[in-house]
Design a protein around this motif. Structure first.
Motif, PDB file in Angstrom:
ATOM      1  N   PHE A 112       0.865  -1.189   0.000  1.00  0.00           N
ATOM      2  CA  PHE A 112       0.000   0.000   0.000  1.00  0.00           C
ATOM      3  C   PHE A 112       0.896   1.232   0.000  1.00  0.00           C
ATOM      4  O   PHE A 112       2.062   1.168   0.399  1.00  0.00           O
ATOM      5  N   ALA A 113       0.355   2.333  -0.499  1.00  0.00           N
ATOM      6  CA  ALA A 113       1.161   3.544  -0.640  1.00  0.00           C
ATOM      7  C   ALA A 113       0.607   4.667   0.210  1.00  0.00           C
ATOM      8  O   ALA A 113      -0.592   4.694   0.526  1.00  0.00           O
ATOM      9  N   ILE A 114       1.490   5.570   0.618  1.00  0.00           N
ATOM     10  CA  ILE A 114       1.104   6.728   1.415  1.00  0.00           C
ATOM     11  C   ILE A 114       1.642   7.972   0.713  1.00  0.00           C
ATOM     12  O   ILE A 114       2.846   8.093   0.503  1.00  0.00           O
ATOM     13  N   PRO A 115       0.751   8.866   0.305  1.00  0.00           N
ATOM     14  CA  PRO A 115       1.212  10.016  -0.479  1.00  0.00           C
ATOM     15  C   PRO A 115       1.546  11.265   0.350  1.00  0.00           C
ATOM     16  O   PRO A 115       2.192  12.180  -0.165  1.00  0.00           O
ATOM     17  N   GLN A 116       1.125  11.324   1.612  1.00  0.00           N
ATOM     18  CA  GLN A 116       1.267  12.570   2.387  1.00  0.00           C
ATOM     19  C   GLN A 116       1.460  12.297   3.875  1.00  0.00           C
ATOM     20  O   GLN A 116       1.078  11.246   4.373  1.00  0.00           O
ATOM     21  N   HIS A 117       1.980  13.302   4.559  1.00  0.00           N
ATOM     22  CA  HIS A 117       2.131  13.273   6.018  1.00  0.00           C
ATOM     23  C   HIS A 117       3.062  12.164   6.496  1.00  0.00           C
ATOM     24  O   HIS A 117       2.737  11.414   7.416  1.00  0.00           O
ATOM     25  N   MET A 118       4.224  12.025   5.815  1.00  0.00           N
ATOM     26  CA  MET A 118       5.235  11.074   6.289  1.00  0.00           C
ATOM     27  C   MET A 118       6.358  11.885   6.909  1.00  0.00           C
ATOM     28  O   MET A 118       6.636  12.995   6.473  1.00  0.00           O
ATOM     29  N   TYR A 126       7.182   7.899  10.549  1.00  0.00           N
ATOM     30  CA  TYR A 126       5.815   8.195  10.966  1.00  0.00           C
ATOM     31  C   TYR A 126       4.944   8.451   9.748  1.00  0.00           C
ATOM     32  O   TYR A 126       5.368   9.133   8.824  1.00  0.00           O
ATOM     33  N   PHE A 127       3.733   7.865   9.762  1.00  0.00           N
ATOM     34  CA  PHE A 127       2.737   8.199   8.735  1.00  0.00           C
ATOM     35  C   PHE A 127       1.355   7.945   9.325  1.00  0.00           C
ATOM     36  O   PHE A 127       1.248   7.326  10.397  1.00  0.00           O
ATOM     37  N   PRO A 128       0.293   8.456   8.687  1.00  0.00           N
ATOM     38  CA  PRO A 128      -1.039   8.394   9.300  1.00  0.00           C
ATOM     39  C   PRO A 128      -1.418   6.985   9.777  1.00  0.00           C
ATOM     40  O   PRO A 128      -1.108   5.999   9.103  1.00  0.00           O
ATOM     41  N   LYS A 129      -2.084   6.935  10.895  1.00  0.00           N
ATOM     42  CA  LYS A 129      -2.522   5.706  11.584  1.00  0.00           C
ATOM     43  C   LYS A 129      -1.364   5.010  12.319  1.00  0.00           C
ATOM     44  O   LYS A 129      -1.579   4.041  13.025  1.00  0.00           O
ATOM     45  N   ILE A 152       5.630   7.086   0.025  1.00  0.00           N
ATOM     46  CA  ILE A 152       6.232   5.835   0.462  1.00  0.00           C
ATOM     47  C   ILE A 152       5.301   4.670   0.124  1.00  0.00           C
ATOM     48  O   ILE A 152       4.081   4.824   0.057  1.00  0.00           O
ATOM     49  N   THR A 153       5.900   3.538  -0.138  1.00  0.00           N
ATOM     50  CA  THR A 153       5.136   2.326  -0.410  1.00  0.00           C
ATOM     51  C   THR A 153       5.619   1.265   0.562  1.00  0.00           C
ATOM     52  O   THR A 153       6.815   1.031   0.685  1.00  0.00           O
ATOM     53  N   ILE A 154       4.676   0.668   1.276  1.00  0.00           N
ATOM     54  CA  ILE A 154       5.010  -0.395   2.210  1.00  0.00           C
ATOM     55  C   ILE A 154       4.749  -1.723   1.514  1.00  0.00           C
ATOM     56  O   ILE A 154       3.674  -1.912   0.934  1.00  0.00           O
ATOM     57  N   ASN A 160       8.870 -10.318   5.638  1.00  0.00           N
ATOM     58  CA  ASN A 160       9.484  -9.068   6.085  1.00  0.00           C
ATOM     59  C   ASN A 160       8.753  -7.862   5.488  1.00  0.00           C
ATOM     60  O   ASN A 160       8.163  -7.960   4.420  1.00  0.00           O
ATOM     61  N   TYR A 161       8.859  -6.744   6.225  1.00  0.00           N
ATOM     62  CA  TYR A 161       8.188  -5.526   5.767  1.00  0.00           C
ATOM     63  C   TYR A 161       9.239  -4.513   5.300  1.00  0.00           C
ATOM     64  O   TYR A 161      10.286  -4.360   5.937  1.00  0.00           O
ATOM     65  N   TYR A 162       8.935  -3.846   4.211  1.00  0.00           N
ATOM     66  CA  TYR A 162       9.866  -2.857   3.658  1.00  0.00           C
ATOM     67  C   TYR A 162       9.139  -1.557   3.344  1.00  0.00           C
ATOM     68  O   TYR A 162       7.918  -1.543   3.159  1.00  0.00           O
ATOM     69  N   CYS A 163       9.928  -0.499   3.290  1.00  0.00           N
ATOM     70  CA  CYS A 163       9.376   0.806   2.986  1.00  0.00           C
ATOM     71  C   CYS A 163      10.201   1.410   1.851  1.00  0.00           C
ATOM     72  O   CYS A 163      11.396   1.642   2.014  1.00  0.00           O
ATOM     73  N   SER A 164       9.582   1.605   0.702  1.00  0.00           N
ATOM     74  CA  SER A 164      10.278   2.256  -0.413  1.00  0.00           C
ATOM     75  C   SER A 164       9.904   3.729  -0.403  1.00  0.00           C
ATOM     76  O   SER A 164       8.725   4.066  -0.339  1.00  0.00           O
ATOM     77  N   MET A 165      10.908   4.578  -0.408  1.00  0.00           N
ATOM     78  CA  MET A 165      10.647   6.021  -0.322  1.00  0.00           C
ATOM     79  C   MET A 165      11.053   6.707  -1.598  1.00  0.00           C
ATOM     80  O   MET A 165      12.145   6.478  -2.116  1.00  0.00           O
ATOM     81  N   ILE A 166      10.181   7.567  -2.102  1.00  0.00           N
ATOM     82  CA  ILE A 166      10.567   8.473  -3.181  1.00  0.00           C
ATOM     83  C   ILE A 166      10.754   9.822  -2.499  1.00  0.00           C
ATOM     84  O   ILE A 166       9.858  10.286  -1.794  1.00  0.00           O
TER      85      ILE A 166
END
Ligand code: ZN
Length: 405
Positions: A112-118, A126-129, A152-154, A160-166
Protein backbone atom coordinates in the motif's frame (compact mmCIF):
# COMPACT_ATOMS: atom_id res chain seq x y z
CA UNK A 1 16.55 16.02 -7.46
CA UNK A 2 14.07 13.20 -6.89
CA UNK A 3 15.39 9.77 -6.10
CA UNK A 4 14.45 6.63 -4.17
CA UNK A 5 15.63 4.33 -1.42
CA UNK A 6 14.36 1.25 0.40
CA UNK A 7 14.48 0.52 4.13
CA UNK A 8 13.54 -2.49 6.24
CA UNK A 9 10.78 -1.98 8.80
CA UNK A 10 10.68 -3.57 12.27
CA UNK A 11 7.02 -3.21 13.31
CA UNK A 12 5.73 -4.35 16.72
CA UNK A 13 3.14 -7.13 16.77
CA UNK A 14 0.40 -4.55 17.17
CA UNK A 15 1.73 -2.59 14.21
CA UNK A 16 1.90 -5.76 12.14
CA UNK A 17 -1.84 -6.24 12.62
CA UNK A 18 -2.51 -2.72 11.41
CA UNK A 19 -0.14 -3.13 8.46
CA UNK A 20 -1.99 -6.30 7.45
CA UNK A 21 -5.29 -4.40 7.66
CA UNK A 22 -3.86 -1.86 5.24
CA UNK A 23 -2.69 -4.55 2.80
CA UNK A 24 -6.09 -6.26 2.99
CA UNK A 25 -8.23 -3.11 2.66
CA UNK A 26 -6.17 -1.73 -0.22
CA UNK A 27 -6.36 -5.07 -2.02
CA UNK A 28 -10.13 -5.22 -1.38
CA UNK A 29 -10.65 -1.73 -2.81
CA UNK A 30 -8.48 -2.54 -5.82
CA UNK A 31 -10.33 -5.75 -6.61
CA UNK A 32 -13.78 -4.31 -5.87
CA UNK A 33 -13.30 -1.43 -8.30
CA UNK A 34 -11.60 -3.65 -10.87
CA UNK A 35 -14.81 -5.62 -11.18
CA UNK A 36 -16.94 -2.44 -10.94
CA UNK A 37 -15.04 -0.92 -13.83
CA UNK A 38 -15.37 -4.10 -15.90
CA UNK A 39 -19.06 -4.38 -15.09
CA UNK A 40 -19.69 -0.76 -16.01
CA UNK A 41 -17.89 -1.21 -19.29
CA UNK A 42 -19.91 -4.29 -20.27
CA UNK A 43 -23.16 -2.45 -19.50
CA UNK A 44 -22.19 0.82 -21.22
CA UNK A 45 -19.99 -0.35 -24.08
CA UNK A 46 -21.93 1.60 -26.69
CA UNK A 47 -22.82 4.57 -24.52
CA UNK A 48 -21.08 7.91 -24.76
CA UNK A 49 -19.44 7.34 -21.39
CA UNK A 50 -18.25 3.78 -21.67
CA UNK A 51 -15.92 3.54 -18.69
CA UNK A 52 -15.47 4.72 -15.11
CA UNK A 53 -12.56 7.04 -14.42
CA UNK A 54 -10.55 7.72 -11.28
CA UNK A 55 -12.90 10.43 -9.97
CA UNK A 56 -15.96 8.18 -10.42
CA UNK A 57 -14.35 5.46 -8.35
CA UNK A 58 -13.23 7.92 -5.69
CA UNK A 59 -16.83 9.10 -5.27
CA UNK A 60 -18.05 5.52 -5.15
CA UNK A 61 -15.45 4.75 -2.48
CA UNK A 62 -17.08 7.29 -0.14
CA UNK A 63 -20.32 5.30 -0.38
CA UNK A 64 -18.56 1.95 -0.07
CA UNK A 65 -16.99 3.00 3.23
CA UNK A 66 -20.46 3.59 4.70
CA UNK A 67 -21.26 -0.03 3.88
CA UNK A 68 -17.96 -1.55 5.05
CA UNK A 69 -17.10 0.42 8.17
CA UNK A 70 -13.79 -1.42 8.70
CA UNK A 71 -12.42 0.57 5.78
CA UNK A 72 -12.32 3.55 8.18
CA UNK A 73 -9.60 1.80 10.19
CA UNK A 74 -7.01 2.41 7.49
CA UNK A 75 -5.50 5.55 5.99
CA UNK A 76 -8.08 6.88 3.50
CA UNK A 77 -5.33 8.23 1.25
CA UNK A 78 -3.86 4.74 0.90
CA UNK A 79 -7.25 3.50 -0.33
CA UNK A 80 -7.33 6.34 -2.84
CA UNK A 81 -3.84 5.39 -3.97
CA UNK A 82 -5.20 1.90 -4.73
CA UNK A 83 -7.76 3.52 -7.01
CA UNK A 84 -4.96 5.50 -8.62
CA UNK A 85 -2.89 2.33 -9.26
CA UNK A 86 -5.95 0.65 -10.73
CA UNK A 87 -6.57 3.65 -12.96
CA UNK A 88 -2.95 3.57 -14.15
CA UNK A 89 -3.27 -0.13 -14.93
CA UNK A 90 -6.41 0.51 -17.00
CA UNK A 91 -4.76 3.44 -18.77
CA UNK A 92 -1.80 1.35 -19.86
CA UNK A 93 -4.20 -1.43 -20.88
CA UNK A 94 -6.20 1.01 -23.04
CA UNK A 95 -2.97 2.23 -24.60
CA UNK A 96 -1.93 -1.37 -25.28
CA UNK A 97 1.10 -1.06 -23.02
CA UNK A 98 -0.10 -3.70 -20.60
CA UNK A 99 -2.50 -6.56 -20.05
CA UNK A 100 -5.97 -6.18 -18.58
CA UNK A 101 -5.49 -5.55 -14.81
CA UNK A 102 -5.54 -8.73 -12.71
CA UNK A 103 -7.19 -9.27 -9.37
CA UNK A 104 -4.69 -8.98 -6.55
CA UNK A 105 -4.25 -12.09 -4.42
CA UNK A 106 -3.55 -12.21 -0.72
CA UNK A 107 0.09 -12.84 0.13
CA UNK A 108 1.12 -12.17 -3.44
CA UNK A 109 2.70 -8.75 -3.84
CA UNK A 110 1.12 -7.12 -0.75
CA UNK A 111 1.55 -3.36 -0.78
CA UNK A 112 0.00 0.00 0.00
CA UNK A 113 1.16 3.54 -0.64
CA UNK A 114 1.10 6.73 1.42
CA UNK A 115 1.21 10.02 -0.48
CA UNK A 116 1.27 12.57 2.39
CA UNK A 117 2.13 13.27 6.02
CA UNK A 118 5.23 11.07 6.29
CA UNK A 119 8.08 12.01 8.55
CA UNK A 120 11.34 10.52 9.73
CA UNK A 121 12.51 11.24 13.27
CA UNK A 122 15.63 9.42 14.42
CA UNK A 123 15.26 5.80 13.45
CA UNK A 124 11.48 5.88 13.22
CA UNK A 125 9.19 6.59 10.32
CA UNK A 126 5.81 8.20 10.97
CA UNK A 127 2.74 8.20 8.74
CA UNK A 128 -1.04 8.39 9.30
CA UNK A 129 -2.52 5.71 11.58
CA UNK A 130 0.99 4.88 12.85
CA UNK A 131 1.38 7.71 15.31
CA UNK A 132 4.08 6.06 17.44
CA UNK A 133 6.26 5.48 14.36
CA UNK A 134 7.77 2.26 13.05
CA UNK A 135 11.41 1.46 13.78
CA UNK A 136 13.38 1.07 10.53
CA UNK A 137 16.88 0.62 9.14
CA UNK A 138 18.10 1.93 5.80
CA UNK A 139 21.19 3.28 4.10
CA UNK A 140 22.45 6.08 6.36
CA UNK A 141 23.95 8.12 3.52
CA UNK A 142 20.65 8.15 1.72
CA UNK A 143 18.53 8.87 4.78
CA UNK A 144 20.71 11.83 5.68
CA UNK A 145 20.14 13.59 2.38
CA UNK A 146 16.31 13.38 2.47
CA UNK A 147 14.84 16.85 2.14
CA UNK A 148 11.23 15.94 1.53
CA UNK A 149 9.56 12.53 1.27
CA UNK A 150 7.21 12.50 -1.72
CA UNK A 151 5.65 9.07 -1.37
CA UNK A 152 6.23 5.84 0.46
CA UNK A 153 5.14 2.33 -0.41
CA UNK A 154 5.01 -0.39 2.21
CA UNK A 155 5.55 -3.91 0.91
CA UNK A 156 5.74 -7.36 2.42
CA UNK A 157 8.02 -9.98 1.04
CA UNK A 158 8.84 -13.38 2.53
CA UNK A 159 7.48 -12.31 5.92
CA UNK A 160 9.48 -9.07 6.08
CA UNK A 161 8.19 -5.53 5.77
CA UNK A 162 9.87 -2.86 3.66
CA UNK A 163 9.38 0.81 2.99
CA UNK A 164 10.28 2.26 -0.41
CA UNK A 165 10.65 6.02 -0.32
CA UNK A 166 10.57 8.47 -3.18
CA UNK A 167 12.17 11.64 -1.90
CA UNK A 168 13.76 14.89 -2.88
CA UNK A 169 17.36 15.42 -1.79
CA UNK A 170 19.43 18.56 -1.53
CA UNK A 171 21.40 17.83 -4.64
CA UNK A 172 20.16 19.63 -7.71
CA UNK A 173 20.34 18.12 -11.14
CA UNK A 174 23.98 18.09 -12.25
CA UNK A 175 25.10 20.70 -14.71
CA UNK A 176 25.03 19.47 -18.29
CA UNK A 177 28.33 18.61 -19.95
CA UNK A 178 28.59 20.98 -22.95
CA UNK A 179 27.44 19.55 -26.28
CA UNK A 180 30.44 18.28 -28.19
CA UNK A 181 31.27 15.55 -30.66
CA UNK A 182 33.88 14.25 -28.27
CA UNK A 183 32.78 11.10 -26.52
CA UNK A 184 29.62 11.11 -28.64
CA UNK A 185 27.85 7.94 -29.61
CA UNK A 186 25.01 6.96 -31.96
CA UNK A 187 22.78 4.00 -31.16
CA UNK A 188 21.04 1.77 -33.67
CA UNK A 189 18.37 -0.37 -32.03
CA UNK A 190 17.65 -3.66 -33.73
CA UNK A 191 16.03 -7.03 -33.39
CA UNK A 192 18.96 -9.30 -34.12
CA UNK A 193 21.33 -7.35 -31.86
CA UNK A 194 19.66 -5.20 -29.25
CA UNK A 195 21.85 -2.17 -29.87
CA UNK A 196 24.85 -1.32 -31.99
CA UNK A 197 26.94 1.70 -31.03
CA UNK A 198 28.87 3.84 -33.48
CA UNK A 199 32.17 2.91 -31.80
CA UNK A 200 31.57 -0.66 -32.89
CA UNK A 201 30.26 -2.01 -29.58
CA UNK A 202 27.28 -4.32 -30.00
CA UNK A 203 24.89 -5.24 -27.21
CA UNK A 204 23.29 -8.64 -27.65
CA UNK A 205 19.74 -9.40 -26.67
CA UNK A 206 19.68 -11.28 -23.38
CA UNK A 207 19.34 -14.96 -24.11
CA UNK A 208 16.39 -15.46 -21.83
CA UNK A 209 14.31 -13.07 -23.89
CA UNK A 210 14.72 -15.06 -27.07
CA UNK A 211 13.86 -18.38 -25.50
CA UNK A 212 10.94 -16.89 -23.54
CA UNK A 213 9.51 -15.38 -26.72
CA UNK A 214 9.74 -18.75 -28.45
CA UNK A 215 8.03 -20.41 -25.51
CA UNK A 216 5.22 -17.84 -25.45
CA UNK A 217 4.67 -18.37 -29.17
CA UNK A 218 4.33 -22.12 -28.57
CA UNK A 219 1.93 -21.61 -25.65
CA UNK A 220 -0.14 -19.27 -27.80
CA UNK A 221 -0.41 -21.87 -30.55
CA UNK A 222 -1.56 -24.46 -28.00
CA UNK A 223 -4.11 -21.94 -26.71
CA UNK A 224 -5.74 -21.67 -30.12
CA UNK A 225 -6.43 -25.40 -30.03
CA UNK A 226 -8.16 -25.26 -26.63
CA UNK A 227 -11.92 -24.99 -26.47
CA UNK A 228 -13.33 -21.54 -25.75
CA UNK A 229 -14.62 -21.20 -22.17
CA UNK A 230 -12.92 -24.40 -21.01
CA UNK A 231 -10.93 -24.64 -17.77
CA UNK A 232 -7.87 -25.71 -19.67
CA UNK A 233 -8.08 -22.57 -21.75
CA UNK A 234 -8.23 -20.36 -18.65
CA UNK A 235 -5.24 -22.20 -17.20
CA UNK A 236 -3.34 -21.76 -20.42
CA UNK A 237 -4.11 -18.01 -20.46
CA UNK A 238 -2.78 -17.69 -16.89
CA UNK A 239 0.35 -19.57 -17.87
CA UNK A 240 0.94 -17.20 -20.77
CA UNK A 241 0.36 -14.16 -18.54
CA UNK A 242 2.94 -15.42 -16.03
CA UNK A 243 5.46 -15.96 -18.82
CA UNK A 244 4.82 -12.47 -20.12
CA UNK A 245 5.33 -10.96 -16.68
CA UNK A 246 8.62 -12.75 -16.22
CA UNK A 247 9.70 -11.70 -19.67
CA UNK A 248 8.82 -8.07 -18.90
CA UNK A 249 10.71 -8.12 -15.58
CA UNK A 250 13.83 -9.60 -17.16
CA UNK A 251 13.67 -7.14 -20.00
CA UNK A 252 13.20 -4.20 -17.61
CA UNK A 253 16.28 -5.25 -15.70
CA UNK A 254 18.26 -5.51 -18.94
CA UNK A 255 17.03 -2.10 -20.16
CA UNK A 256 17.97 -0.51 -16.83
CA UNK A 257 21.50 -1.89 -16.97
CA UNK A 258 22.10 -0.94 -20.62
CA UNK A 259 20.66 2.59 -20.34
CA UNK A 260 22.63 3.30 -17.13
CA UNK A 261 25.89 2.06 -18.64
CA UNK A 262 25.47 4.16 -21.78
CA UNK A 263 24.40 7.33 -19.92
CA UNK A 264 27.37 7.01 -17.55
CA UNK A 265 29.97 6.32 -20.20
CA UNK A 266 29.16 8.74 -23.03
CA UNK A 267 28.65 12.52 -22.97
CA UNK A 268 26.47 12.95 -26.05
CA UNK A 269 24.12 10.24 -27.21
CA UNK A 270 22.17 10.20 -30.47
CA UNK A 271 19.14 8.01 -30.88
CA UNK A 272 16.33 7.67 -33.40
CA UNK A 273 12.99 8.92 -32.19
CA UNK A 274 9.96 6.74 -31.83
CA UNK A 275 7.90 6.06 -34.89
CA UNK A 276 4.50 5.93 -33.24
CA UNK A 277 2.56 5.38 -36.42
CA UNK A 278 4.71 2.46 -37.44
CA UNK A 279 4.32 1.01 -33.97
CA UNK A 280 0.55 1.04 -34.04
CA UNK A 281 0.35 -0.52 -37.47
CA UNK A 282 2.51 -3.33 -36.32
CA UNK A 283 0.79 -6.66 -35.72
CA UNK A 284 3.83 -8.87 -35.93
CA UNK A 285 4.53 -10.04 -32.39
CA UNK A 286 8.33 -10.07 -32.26
CA UNK A 287 8.44 -6.63 -33.85
CA UNK A 288 5.71 -5.34 -31.56
CA UNK A 289 7.55 -6.46 -28.42
CA UNK A 290 10.75 -4.94 -29.78
CA UNK A 291 8.99 -1.63 -30.44
CA UNK A 292 7.62 -1.55 -26.90
CA UNK A 293 11.06 -2.24 -25.42
CA UNK A 294 12.71 0.40 -27.62
CA UNK A 295 10.18 2.90 -26.36
CA UNK A 296 10.98 1.96 -22.76
CA UNK A 297 14.68 2.17 -23.48
CA UNK A 298 14.33 5.71 -24.86
CA UNK A 299 12.33 6.82 -21.82
CA UNK A 300 14.96 5.37 -19.47
CA UNK A 301 17.80 6.91 -21.45
CA UNK A 302 16.09 10.30 -21.37
CA UNK A 303 15.80 10.16 -17.60
CA UNK A 304 19.31 8.83 -17.00
CA UNK A 305 21.04 11.33 -19.26
CA UNK A 306 19.33 14.02 -17.14
CA UNK A 307 20.58 12.46 -13.91
CA UNK A 308 24.16 12.15 -15.16
CA UNK A 309 24.16 15.56 -16.86
CA UNK A 310 24.63 14.14 -20.34
CA UNK A 311 23.18 15.18 -23.71
CA UNK A 312 20.58 13.19 -25.60
CA UNK A 313 19.92 14.11 -29.23
CA UNK A 314 16.87 12.61 -30.85
CA UNK A 315 16.63 12.42 -34.61
CA UNK A 316 13.70 11.41 -36.81
CA UNK A 317 13.50 7.80 -37.77
CA UNK A 318 14.67 7.65 -41.35
CA UNK A 319 15.03 4.42 -43.19
CA UNK A 320 18.18 5.64 -45.03
CA UNK A 321 20.21 5.52 -41.80
CA UNK A 322 20.73 1.92 -42.90
CA UNK A 323 20.86 2.60 -46.66
CA UNK A 324 23.45 5.39 -46.59
CA UNK A 325 27.16 4.70 -46.70
CA UNK A 326 28.62 6.06 -43.49
CA UNK A 327 31.91 6.76 -45.26
CA UNK A 328 31.00 8.45 -48.54
CA UNK A 329 27.28 9.15 -48.19
CA UNK A 330 26.22 7.08 -51.19
CA UNK A 331 22.65 5.83 -50.98
CA UNK A 332 22.26 2.13 -51.64
CA UNK A 333 18.72 1.68 -52.95
CA UNK A 334 18.92 -2.08 -53.29
CA UNK A 335 19.90 -2.88 -49.68
CA UNK A 336 17.79 -5.85 -48.61
CA UNK A 337 16.71 -6.61 -45.05
CA UNK A 338 18.65 -9.85 -45.32
CA UNK A 339 21.92 -8.09 -46.17
CA UNK A 340 23.83 -8.22 -42.90
CA UNK A 341 26.91 -6.54 -44.41
CA UNK A 342 26.70 -3.11 -45.96
CA UNK A 343 28.76 -3.02 -49.15
CA UNK A 344 29.17 0.38 -50.76
CA UNK A 345 29.30 0.32 -54.57
CA UNK A 346 31.00 3.72 -54.66
CA UNK A 347 33.83 3.62 -52.11
CA UNK A 348 34.00 -0.08 -51.44
CA UNK A 349 33.21 0.14 -47.72
CA UNK A 350 32.07 -3.21 -46.34
CA UNK A 351 30.90 -3.16 -42.71
CA UNK A 352 28.21 -4.61 -40.49
CA UNK A 353 24.84 -3.23 -41.48
CA UNK A 354 23.85 -2.03 -37.98
CA UNK A 355 27.27 -0.54 -37.34
CA UNK A 356 26.92 1.44 -40.58
CA UNK A 357 23.48 2.66 -39.43
CA UNK A 358 24.77 3.71 -36.00
CA UNK A 359 27.56 5.76 -37.60
CA UNK A 360 24.98 7.55 -39.73
CA UNK A 361 22.84 8.19 -36.66
CA UNK A 362 25.78 9.87 -34.93
CA UNK A 363 26.43 12.03 -38.00
CA UNK A 364 22.80 13.07 -38.41
CA UNK A 365 22.65 13.95 -34.71
CA UNK A 366 25.83 16.04 -34.88
CA UNK A 367 24.51 17.87 -37.95
CA UNK A 368 21.19 18.47 -36.22
CA UNK A 369 22.82 20.34 -33.34
CA UNK A 370 25.30 22.11 -35.63
CA UNK A 371 28.45 20.33 -34.45
CA UNK A 372 29.38 18.97 -37.85
CA UNK A 373 29.09 20.67 -41.21
CA UNK A 374 27.26 18.75 -43.91
CA UNK A 375 29.84 17.08 -46.09
CA UNK A 376 28.01 16.55 -49.34
CA UNK A 377 27.68 18.84 -52.31
CA UNK A 378 24.27 19.78 -53.70
CA UNK A 379 25.04 17.73 -56.81
CA UNK A 380 25.59 14.62 -54.73
CA UNK A 381 22.39 15.26 -52.85
CA UNK A 382 20.45 15.84 -56.06
CA UNK A 383 21.65 12.56 -57.52
CA UNK A 384 21.46 10.49 -54.38
CA UNK A 385 17.76 10.94 -53.77
CA UNK A 386 18.36 12.38 -50.31
CA UNK A 387 15.85 15.20 -50.77
CA UNK A 388 13.60 15.36 -47.80
CA UNK A 389 15.42 12.46 -46.25
CA UNK A 390 18.30 14.41 -44.78
CA UNK A 391 16.47 17.62 -43.92
CA UNK A 392 19.34 19.03 -41.88
CA UNK A 393 21.86 18.70 -44.68
CA UNK A 394 19.40 20.18 -47.13
CA UNK A 395 18.67 23.10 -44.85
CA UNK A 396 22.30 23.99 -44.19
CA UNK A 397 23.15 24.01 -47.89
CA UNK A 398 20.23 26.23 -48.79
CA UNK A 399 21.12 28.64 -46.00
CA UNK A 400 24.79 28.91 -46.91
CA UNK A 401 24.08 29.23 -50.64
CA UNK A 402 27.33 27.61 -51.65
CA UNK A 403 28.54 24.05 -51.91
CA UNK A 404 30.12 22.73 -48.74
CA UNK A 405 32.96 20.26 -48.83
ZN1 ZN B 1 30.70 4.54 -49.63
Amino acid sequence: MITATKAKLYPTDKQKVLLEKHFGSCRFVYNYFLSERDRYYIAHKDAEKSSLNYMDTQNMLVELKKKYLWLYEVNSQSLQMSLRFLDNAFTSFFHKNGDHPNFRKKGNNDYFAIPQHMQIKGSRIYFPKFNEGIYFKGSENKLEEIKEIKQITITKSAGNYYCSMIYENNRGMPEKIPLSNKNAIGIDLGIEKYATLSNGVAIENPRFVDSAEERIKRLQKQLNRKQKGSRNRTKQIQKIQRKYKKLRDTRDDFLNKVSTAIAKQYDTIVIEDLNVQGMQQNHHMAKHIADASWHKFRVKLEWKTEIYGKNLIKIGRFDPSSKLCSDCGNLKHDLELSDRIYRCDTCGLAIDRDYNASRNITKIGMIKVGLVQPEFTPVEIATSGMHGIYPYRQMSIIESGSPIH
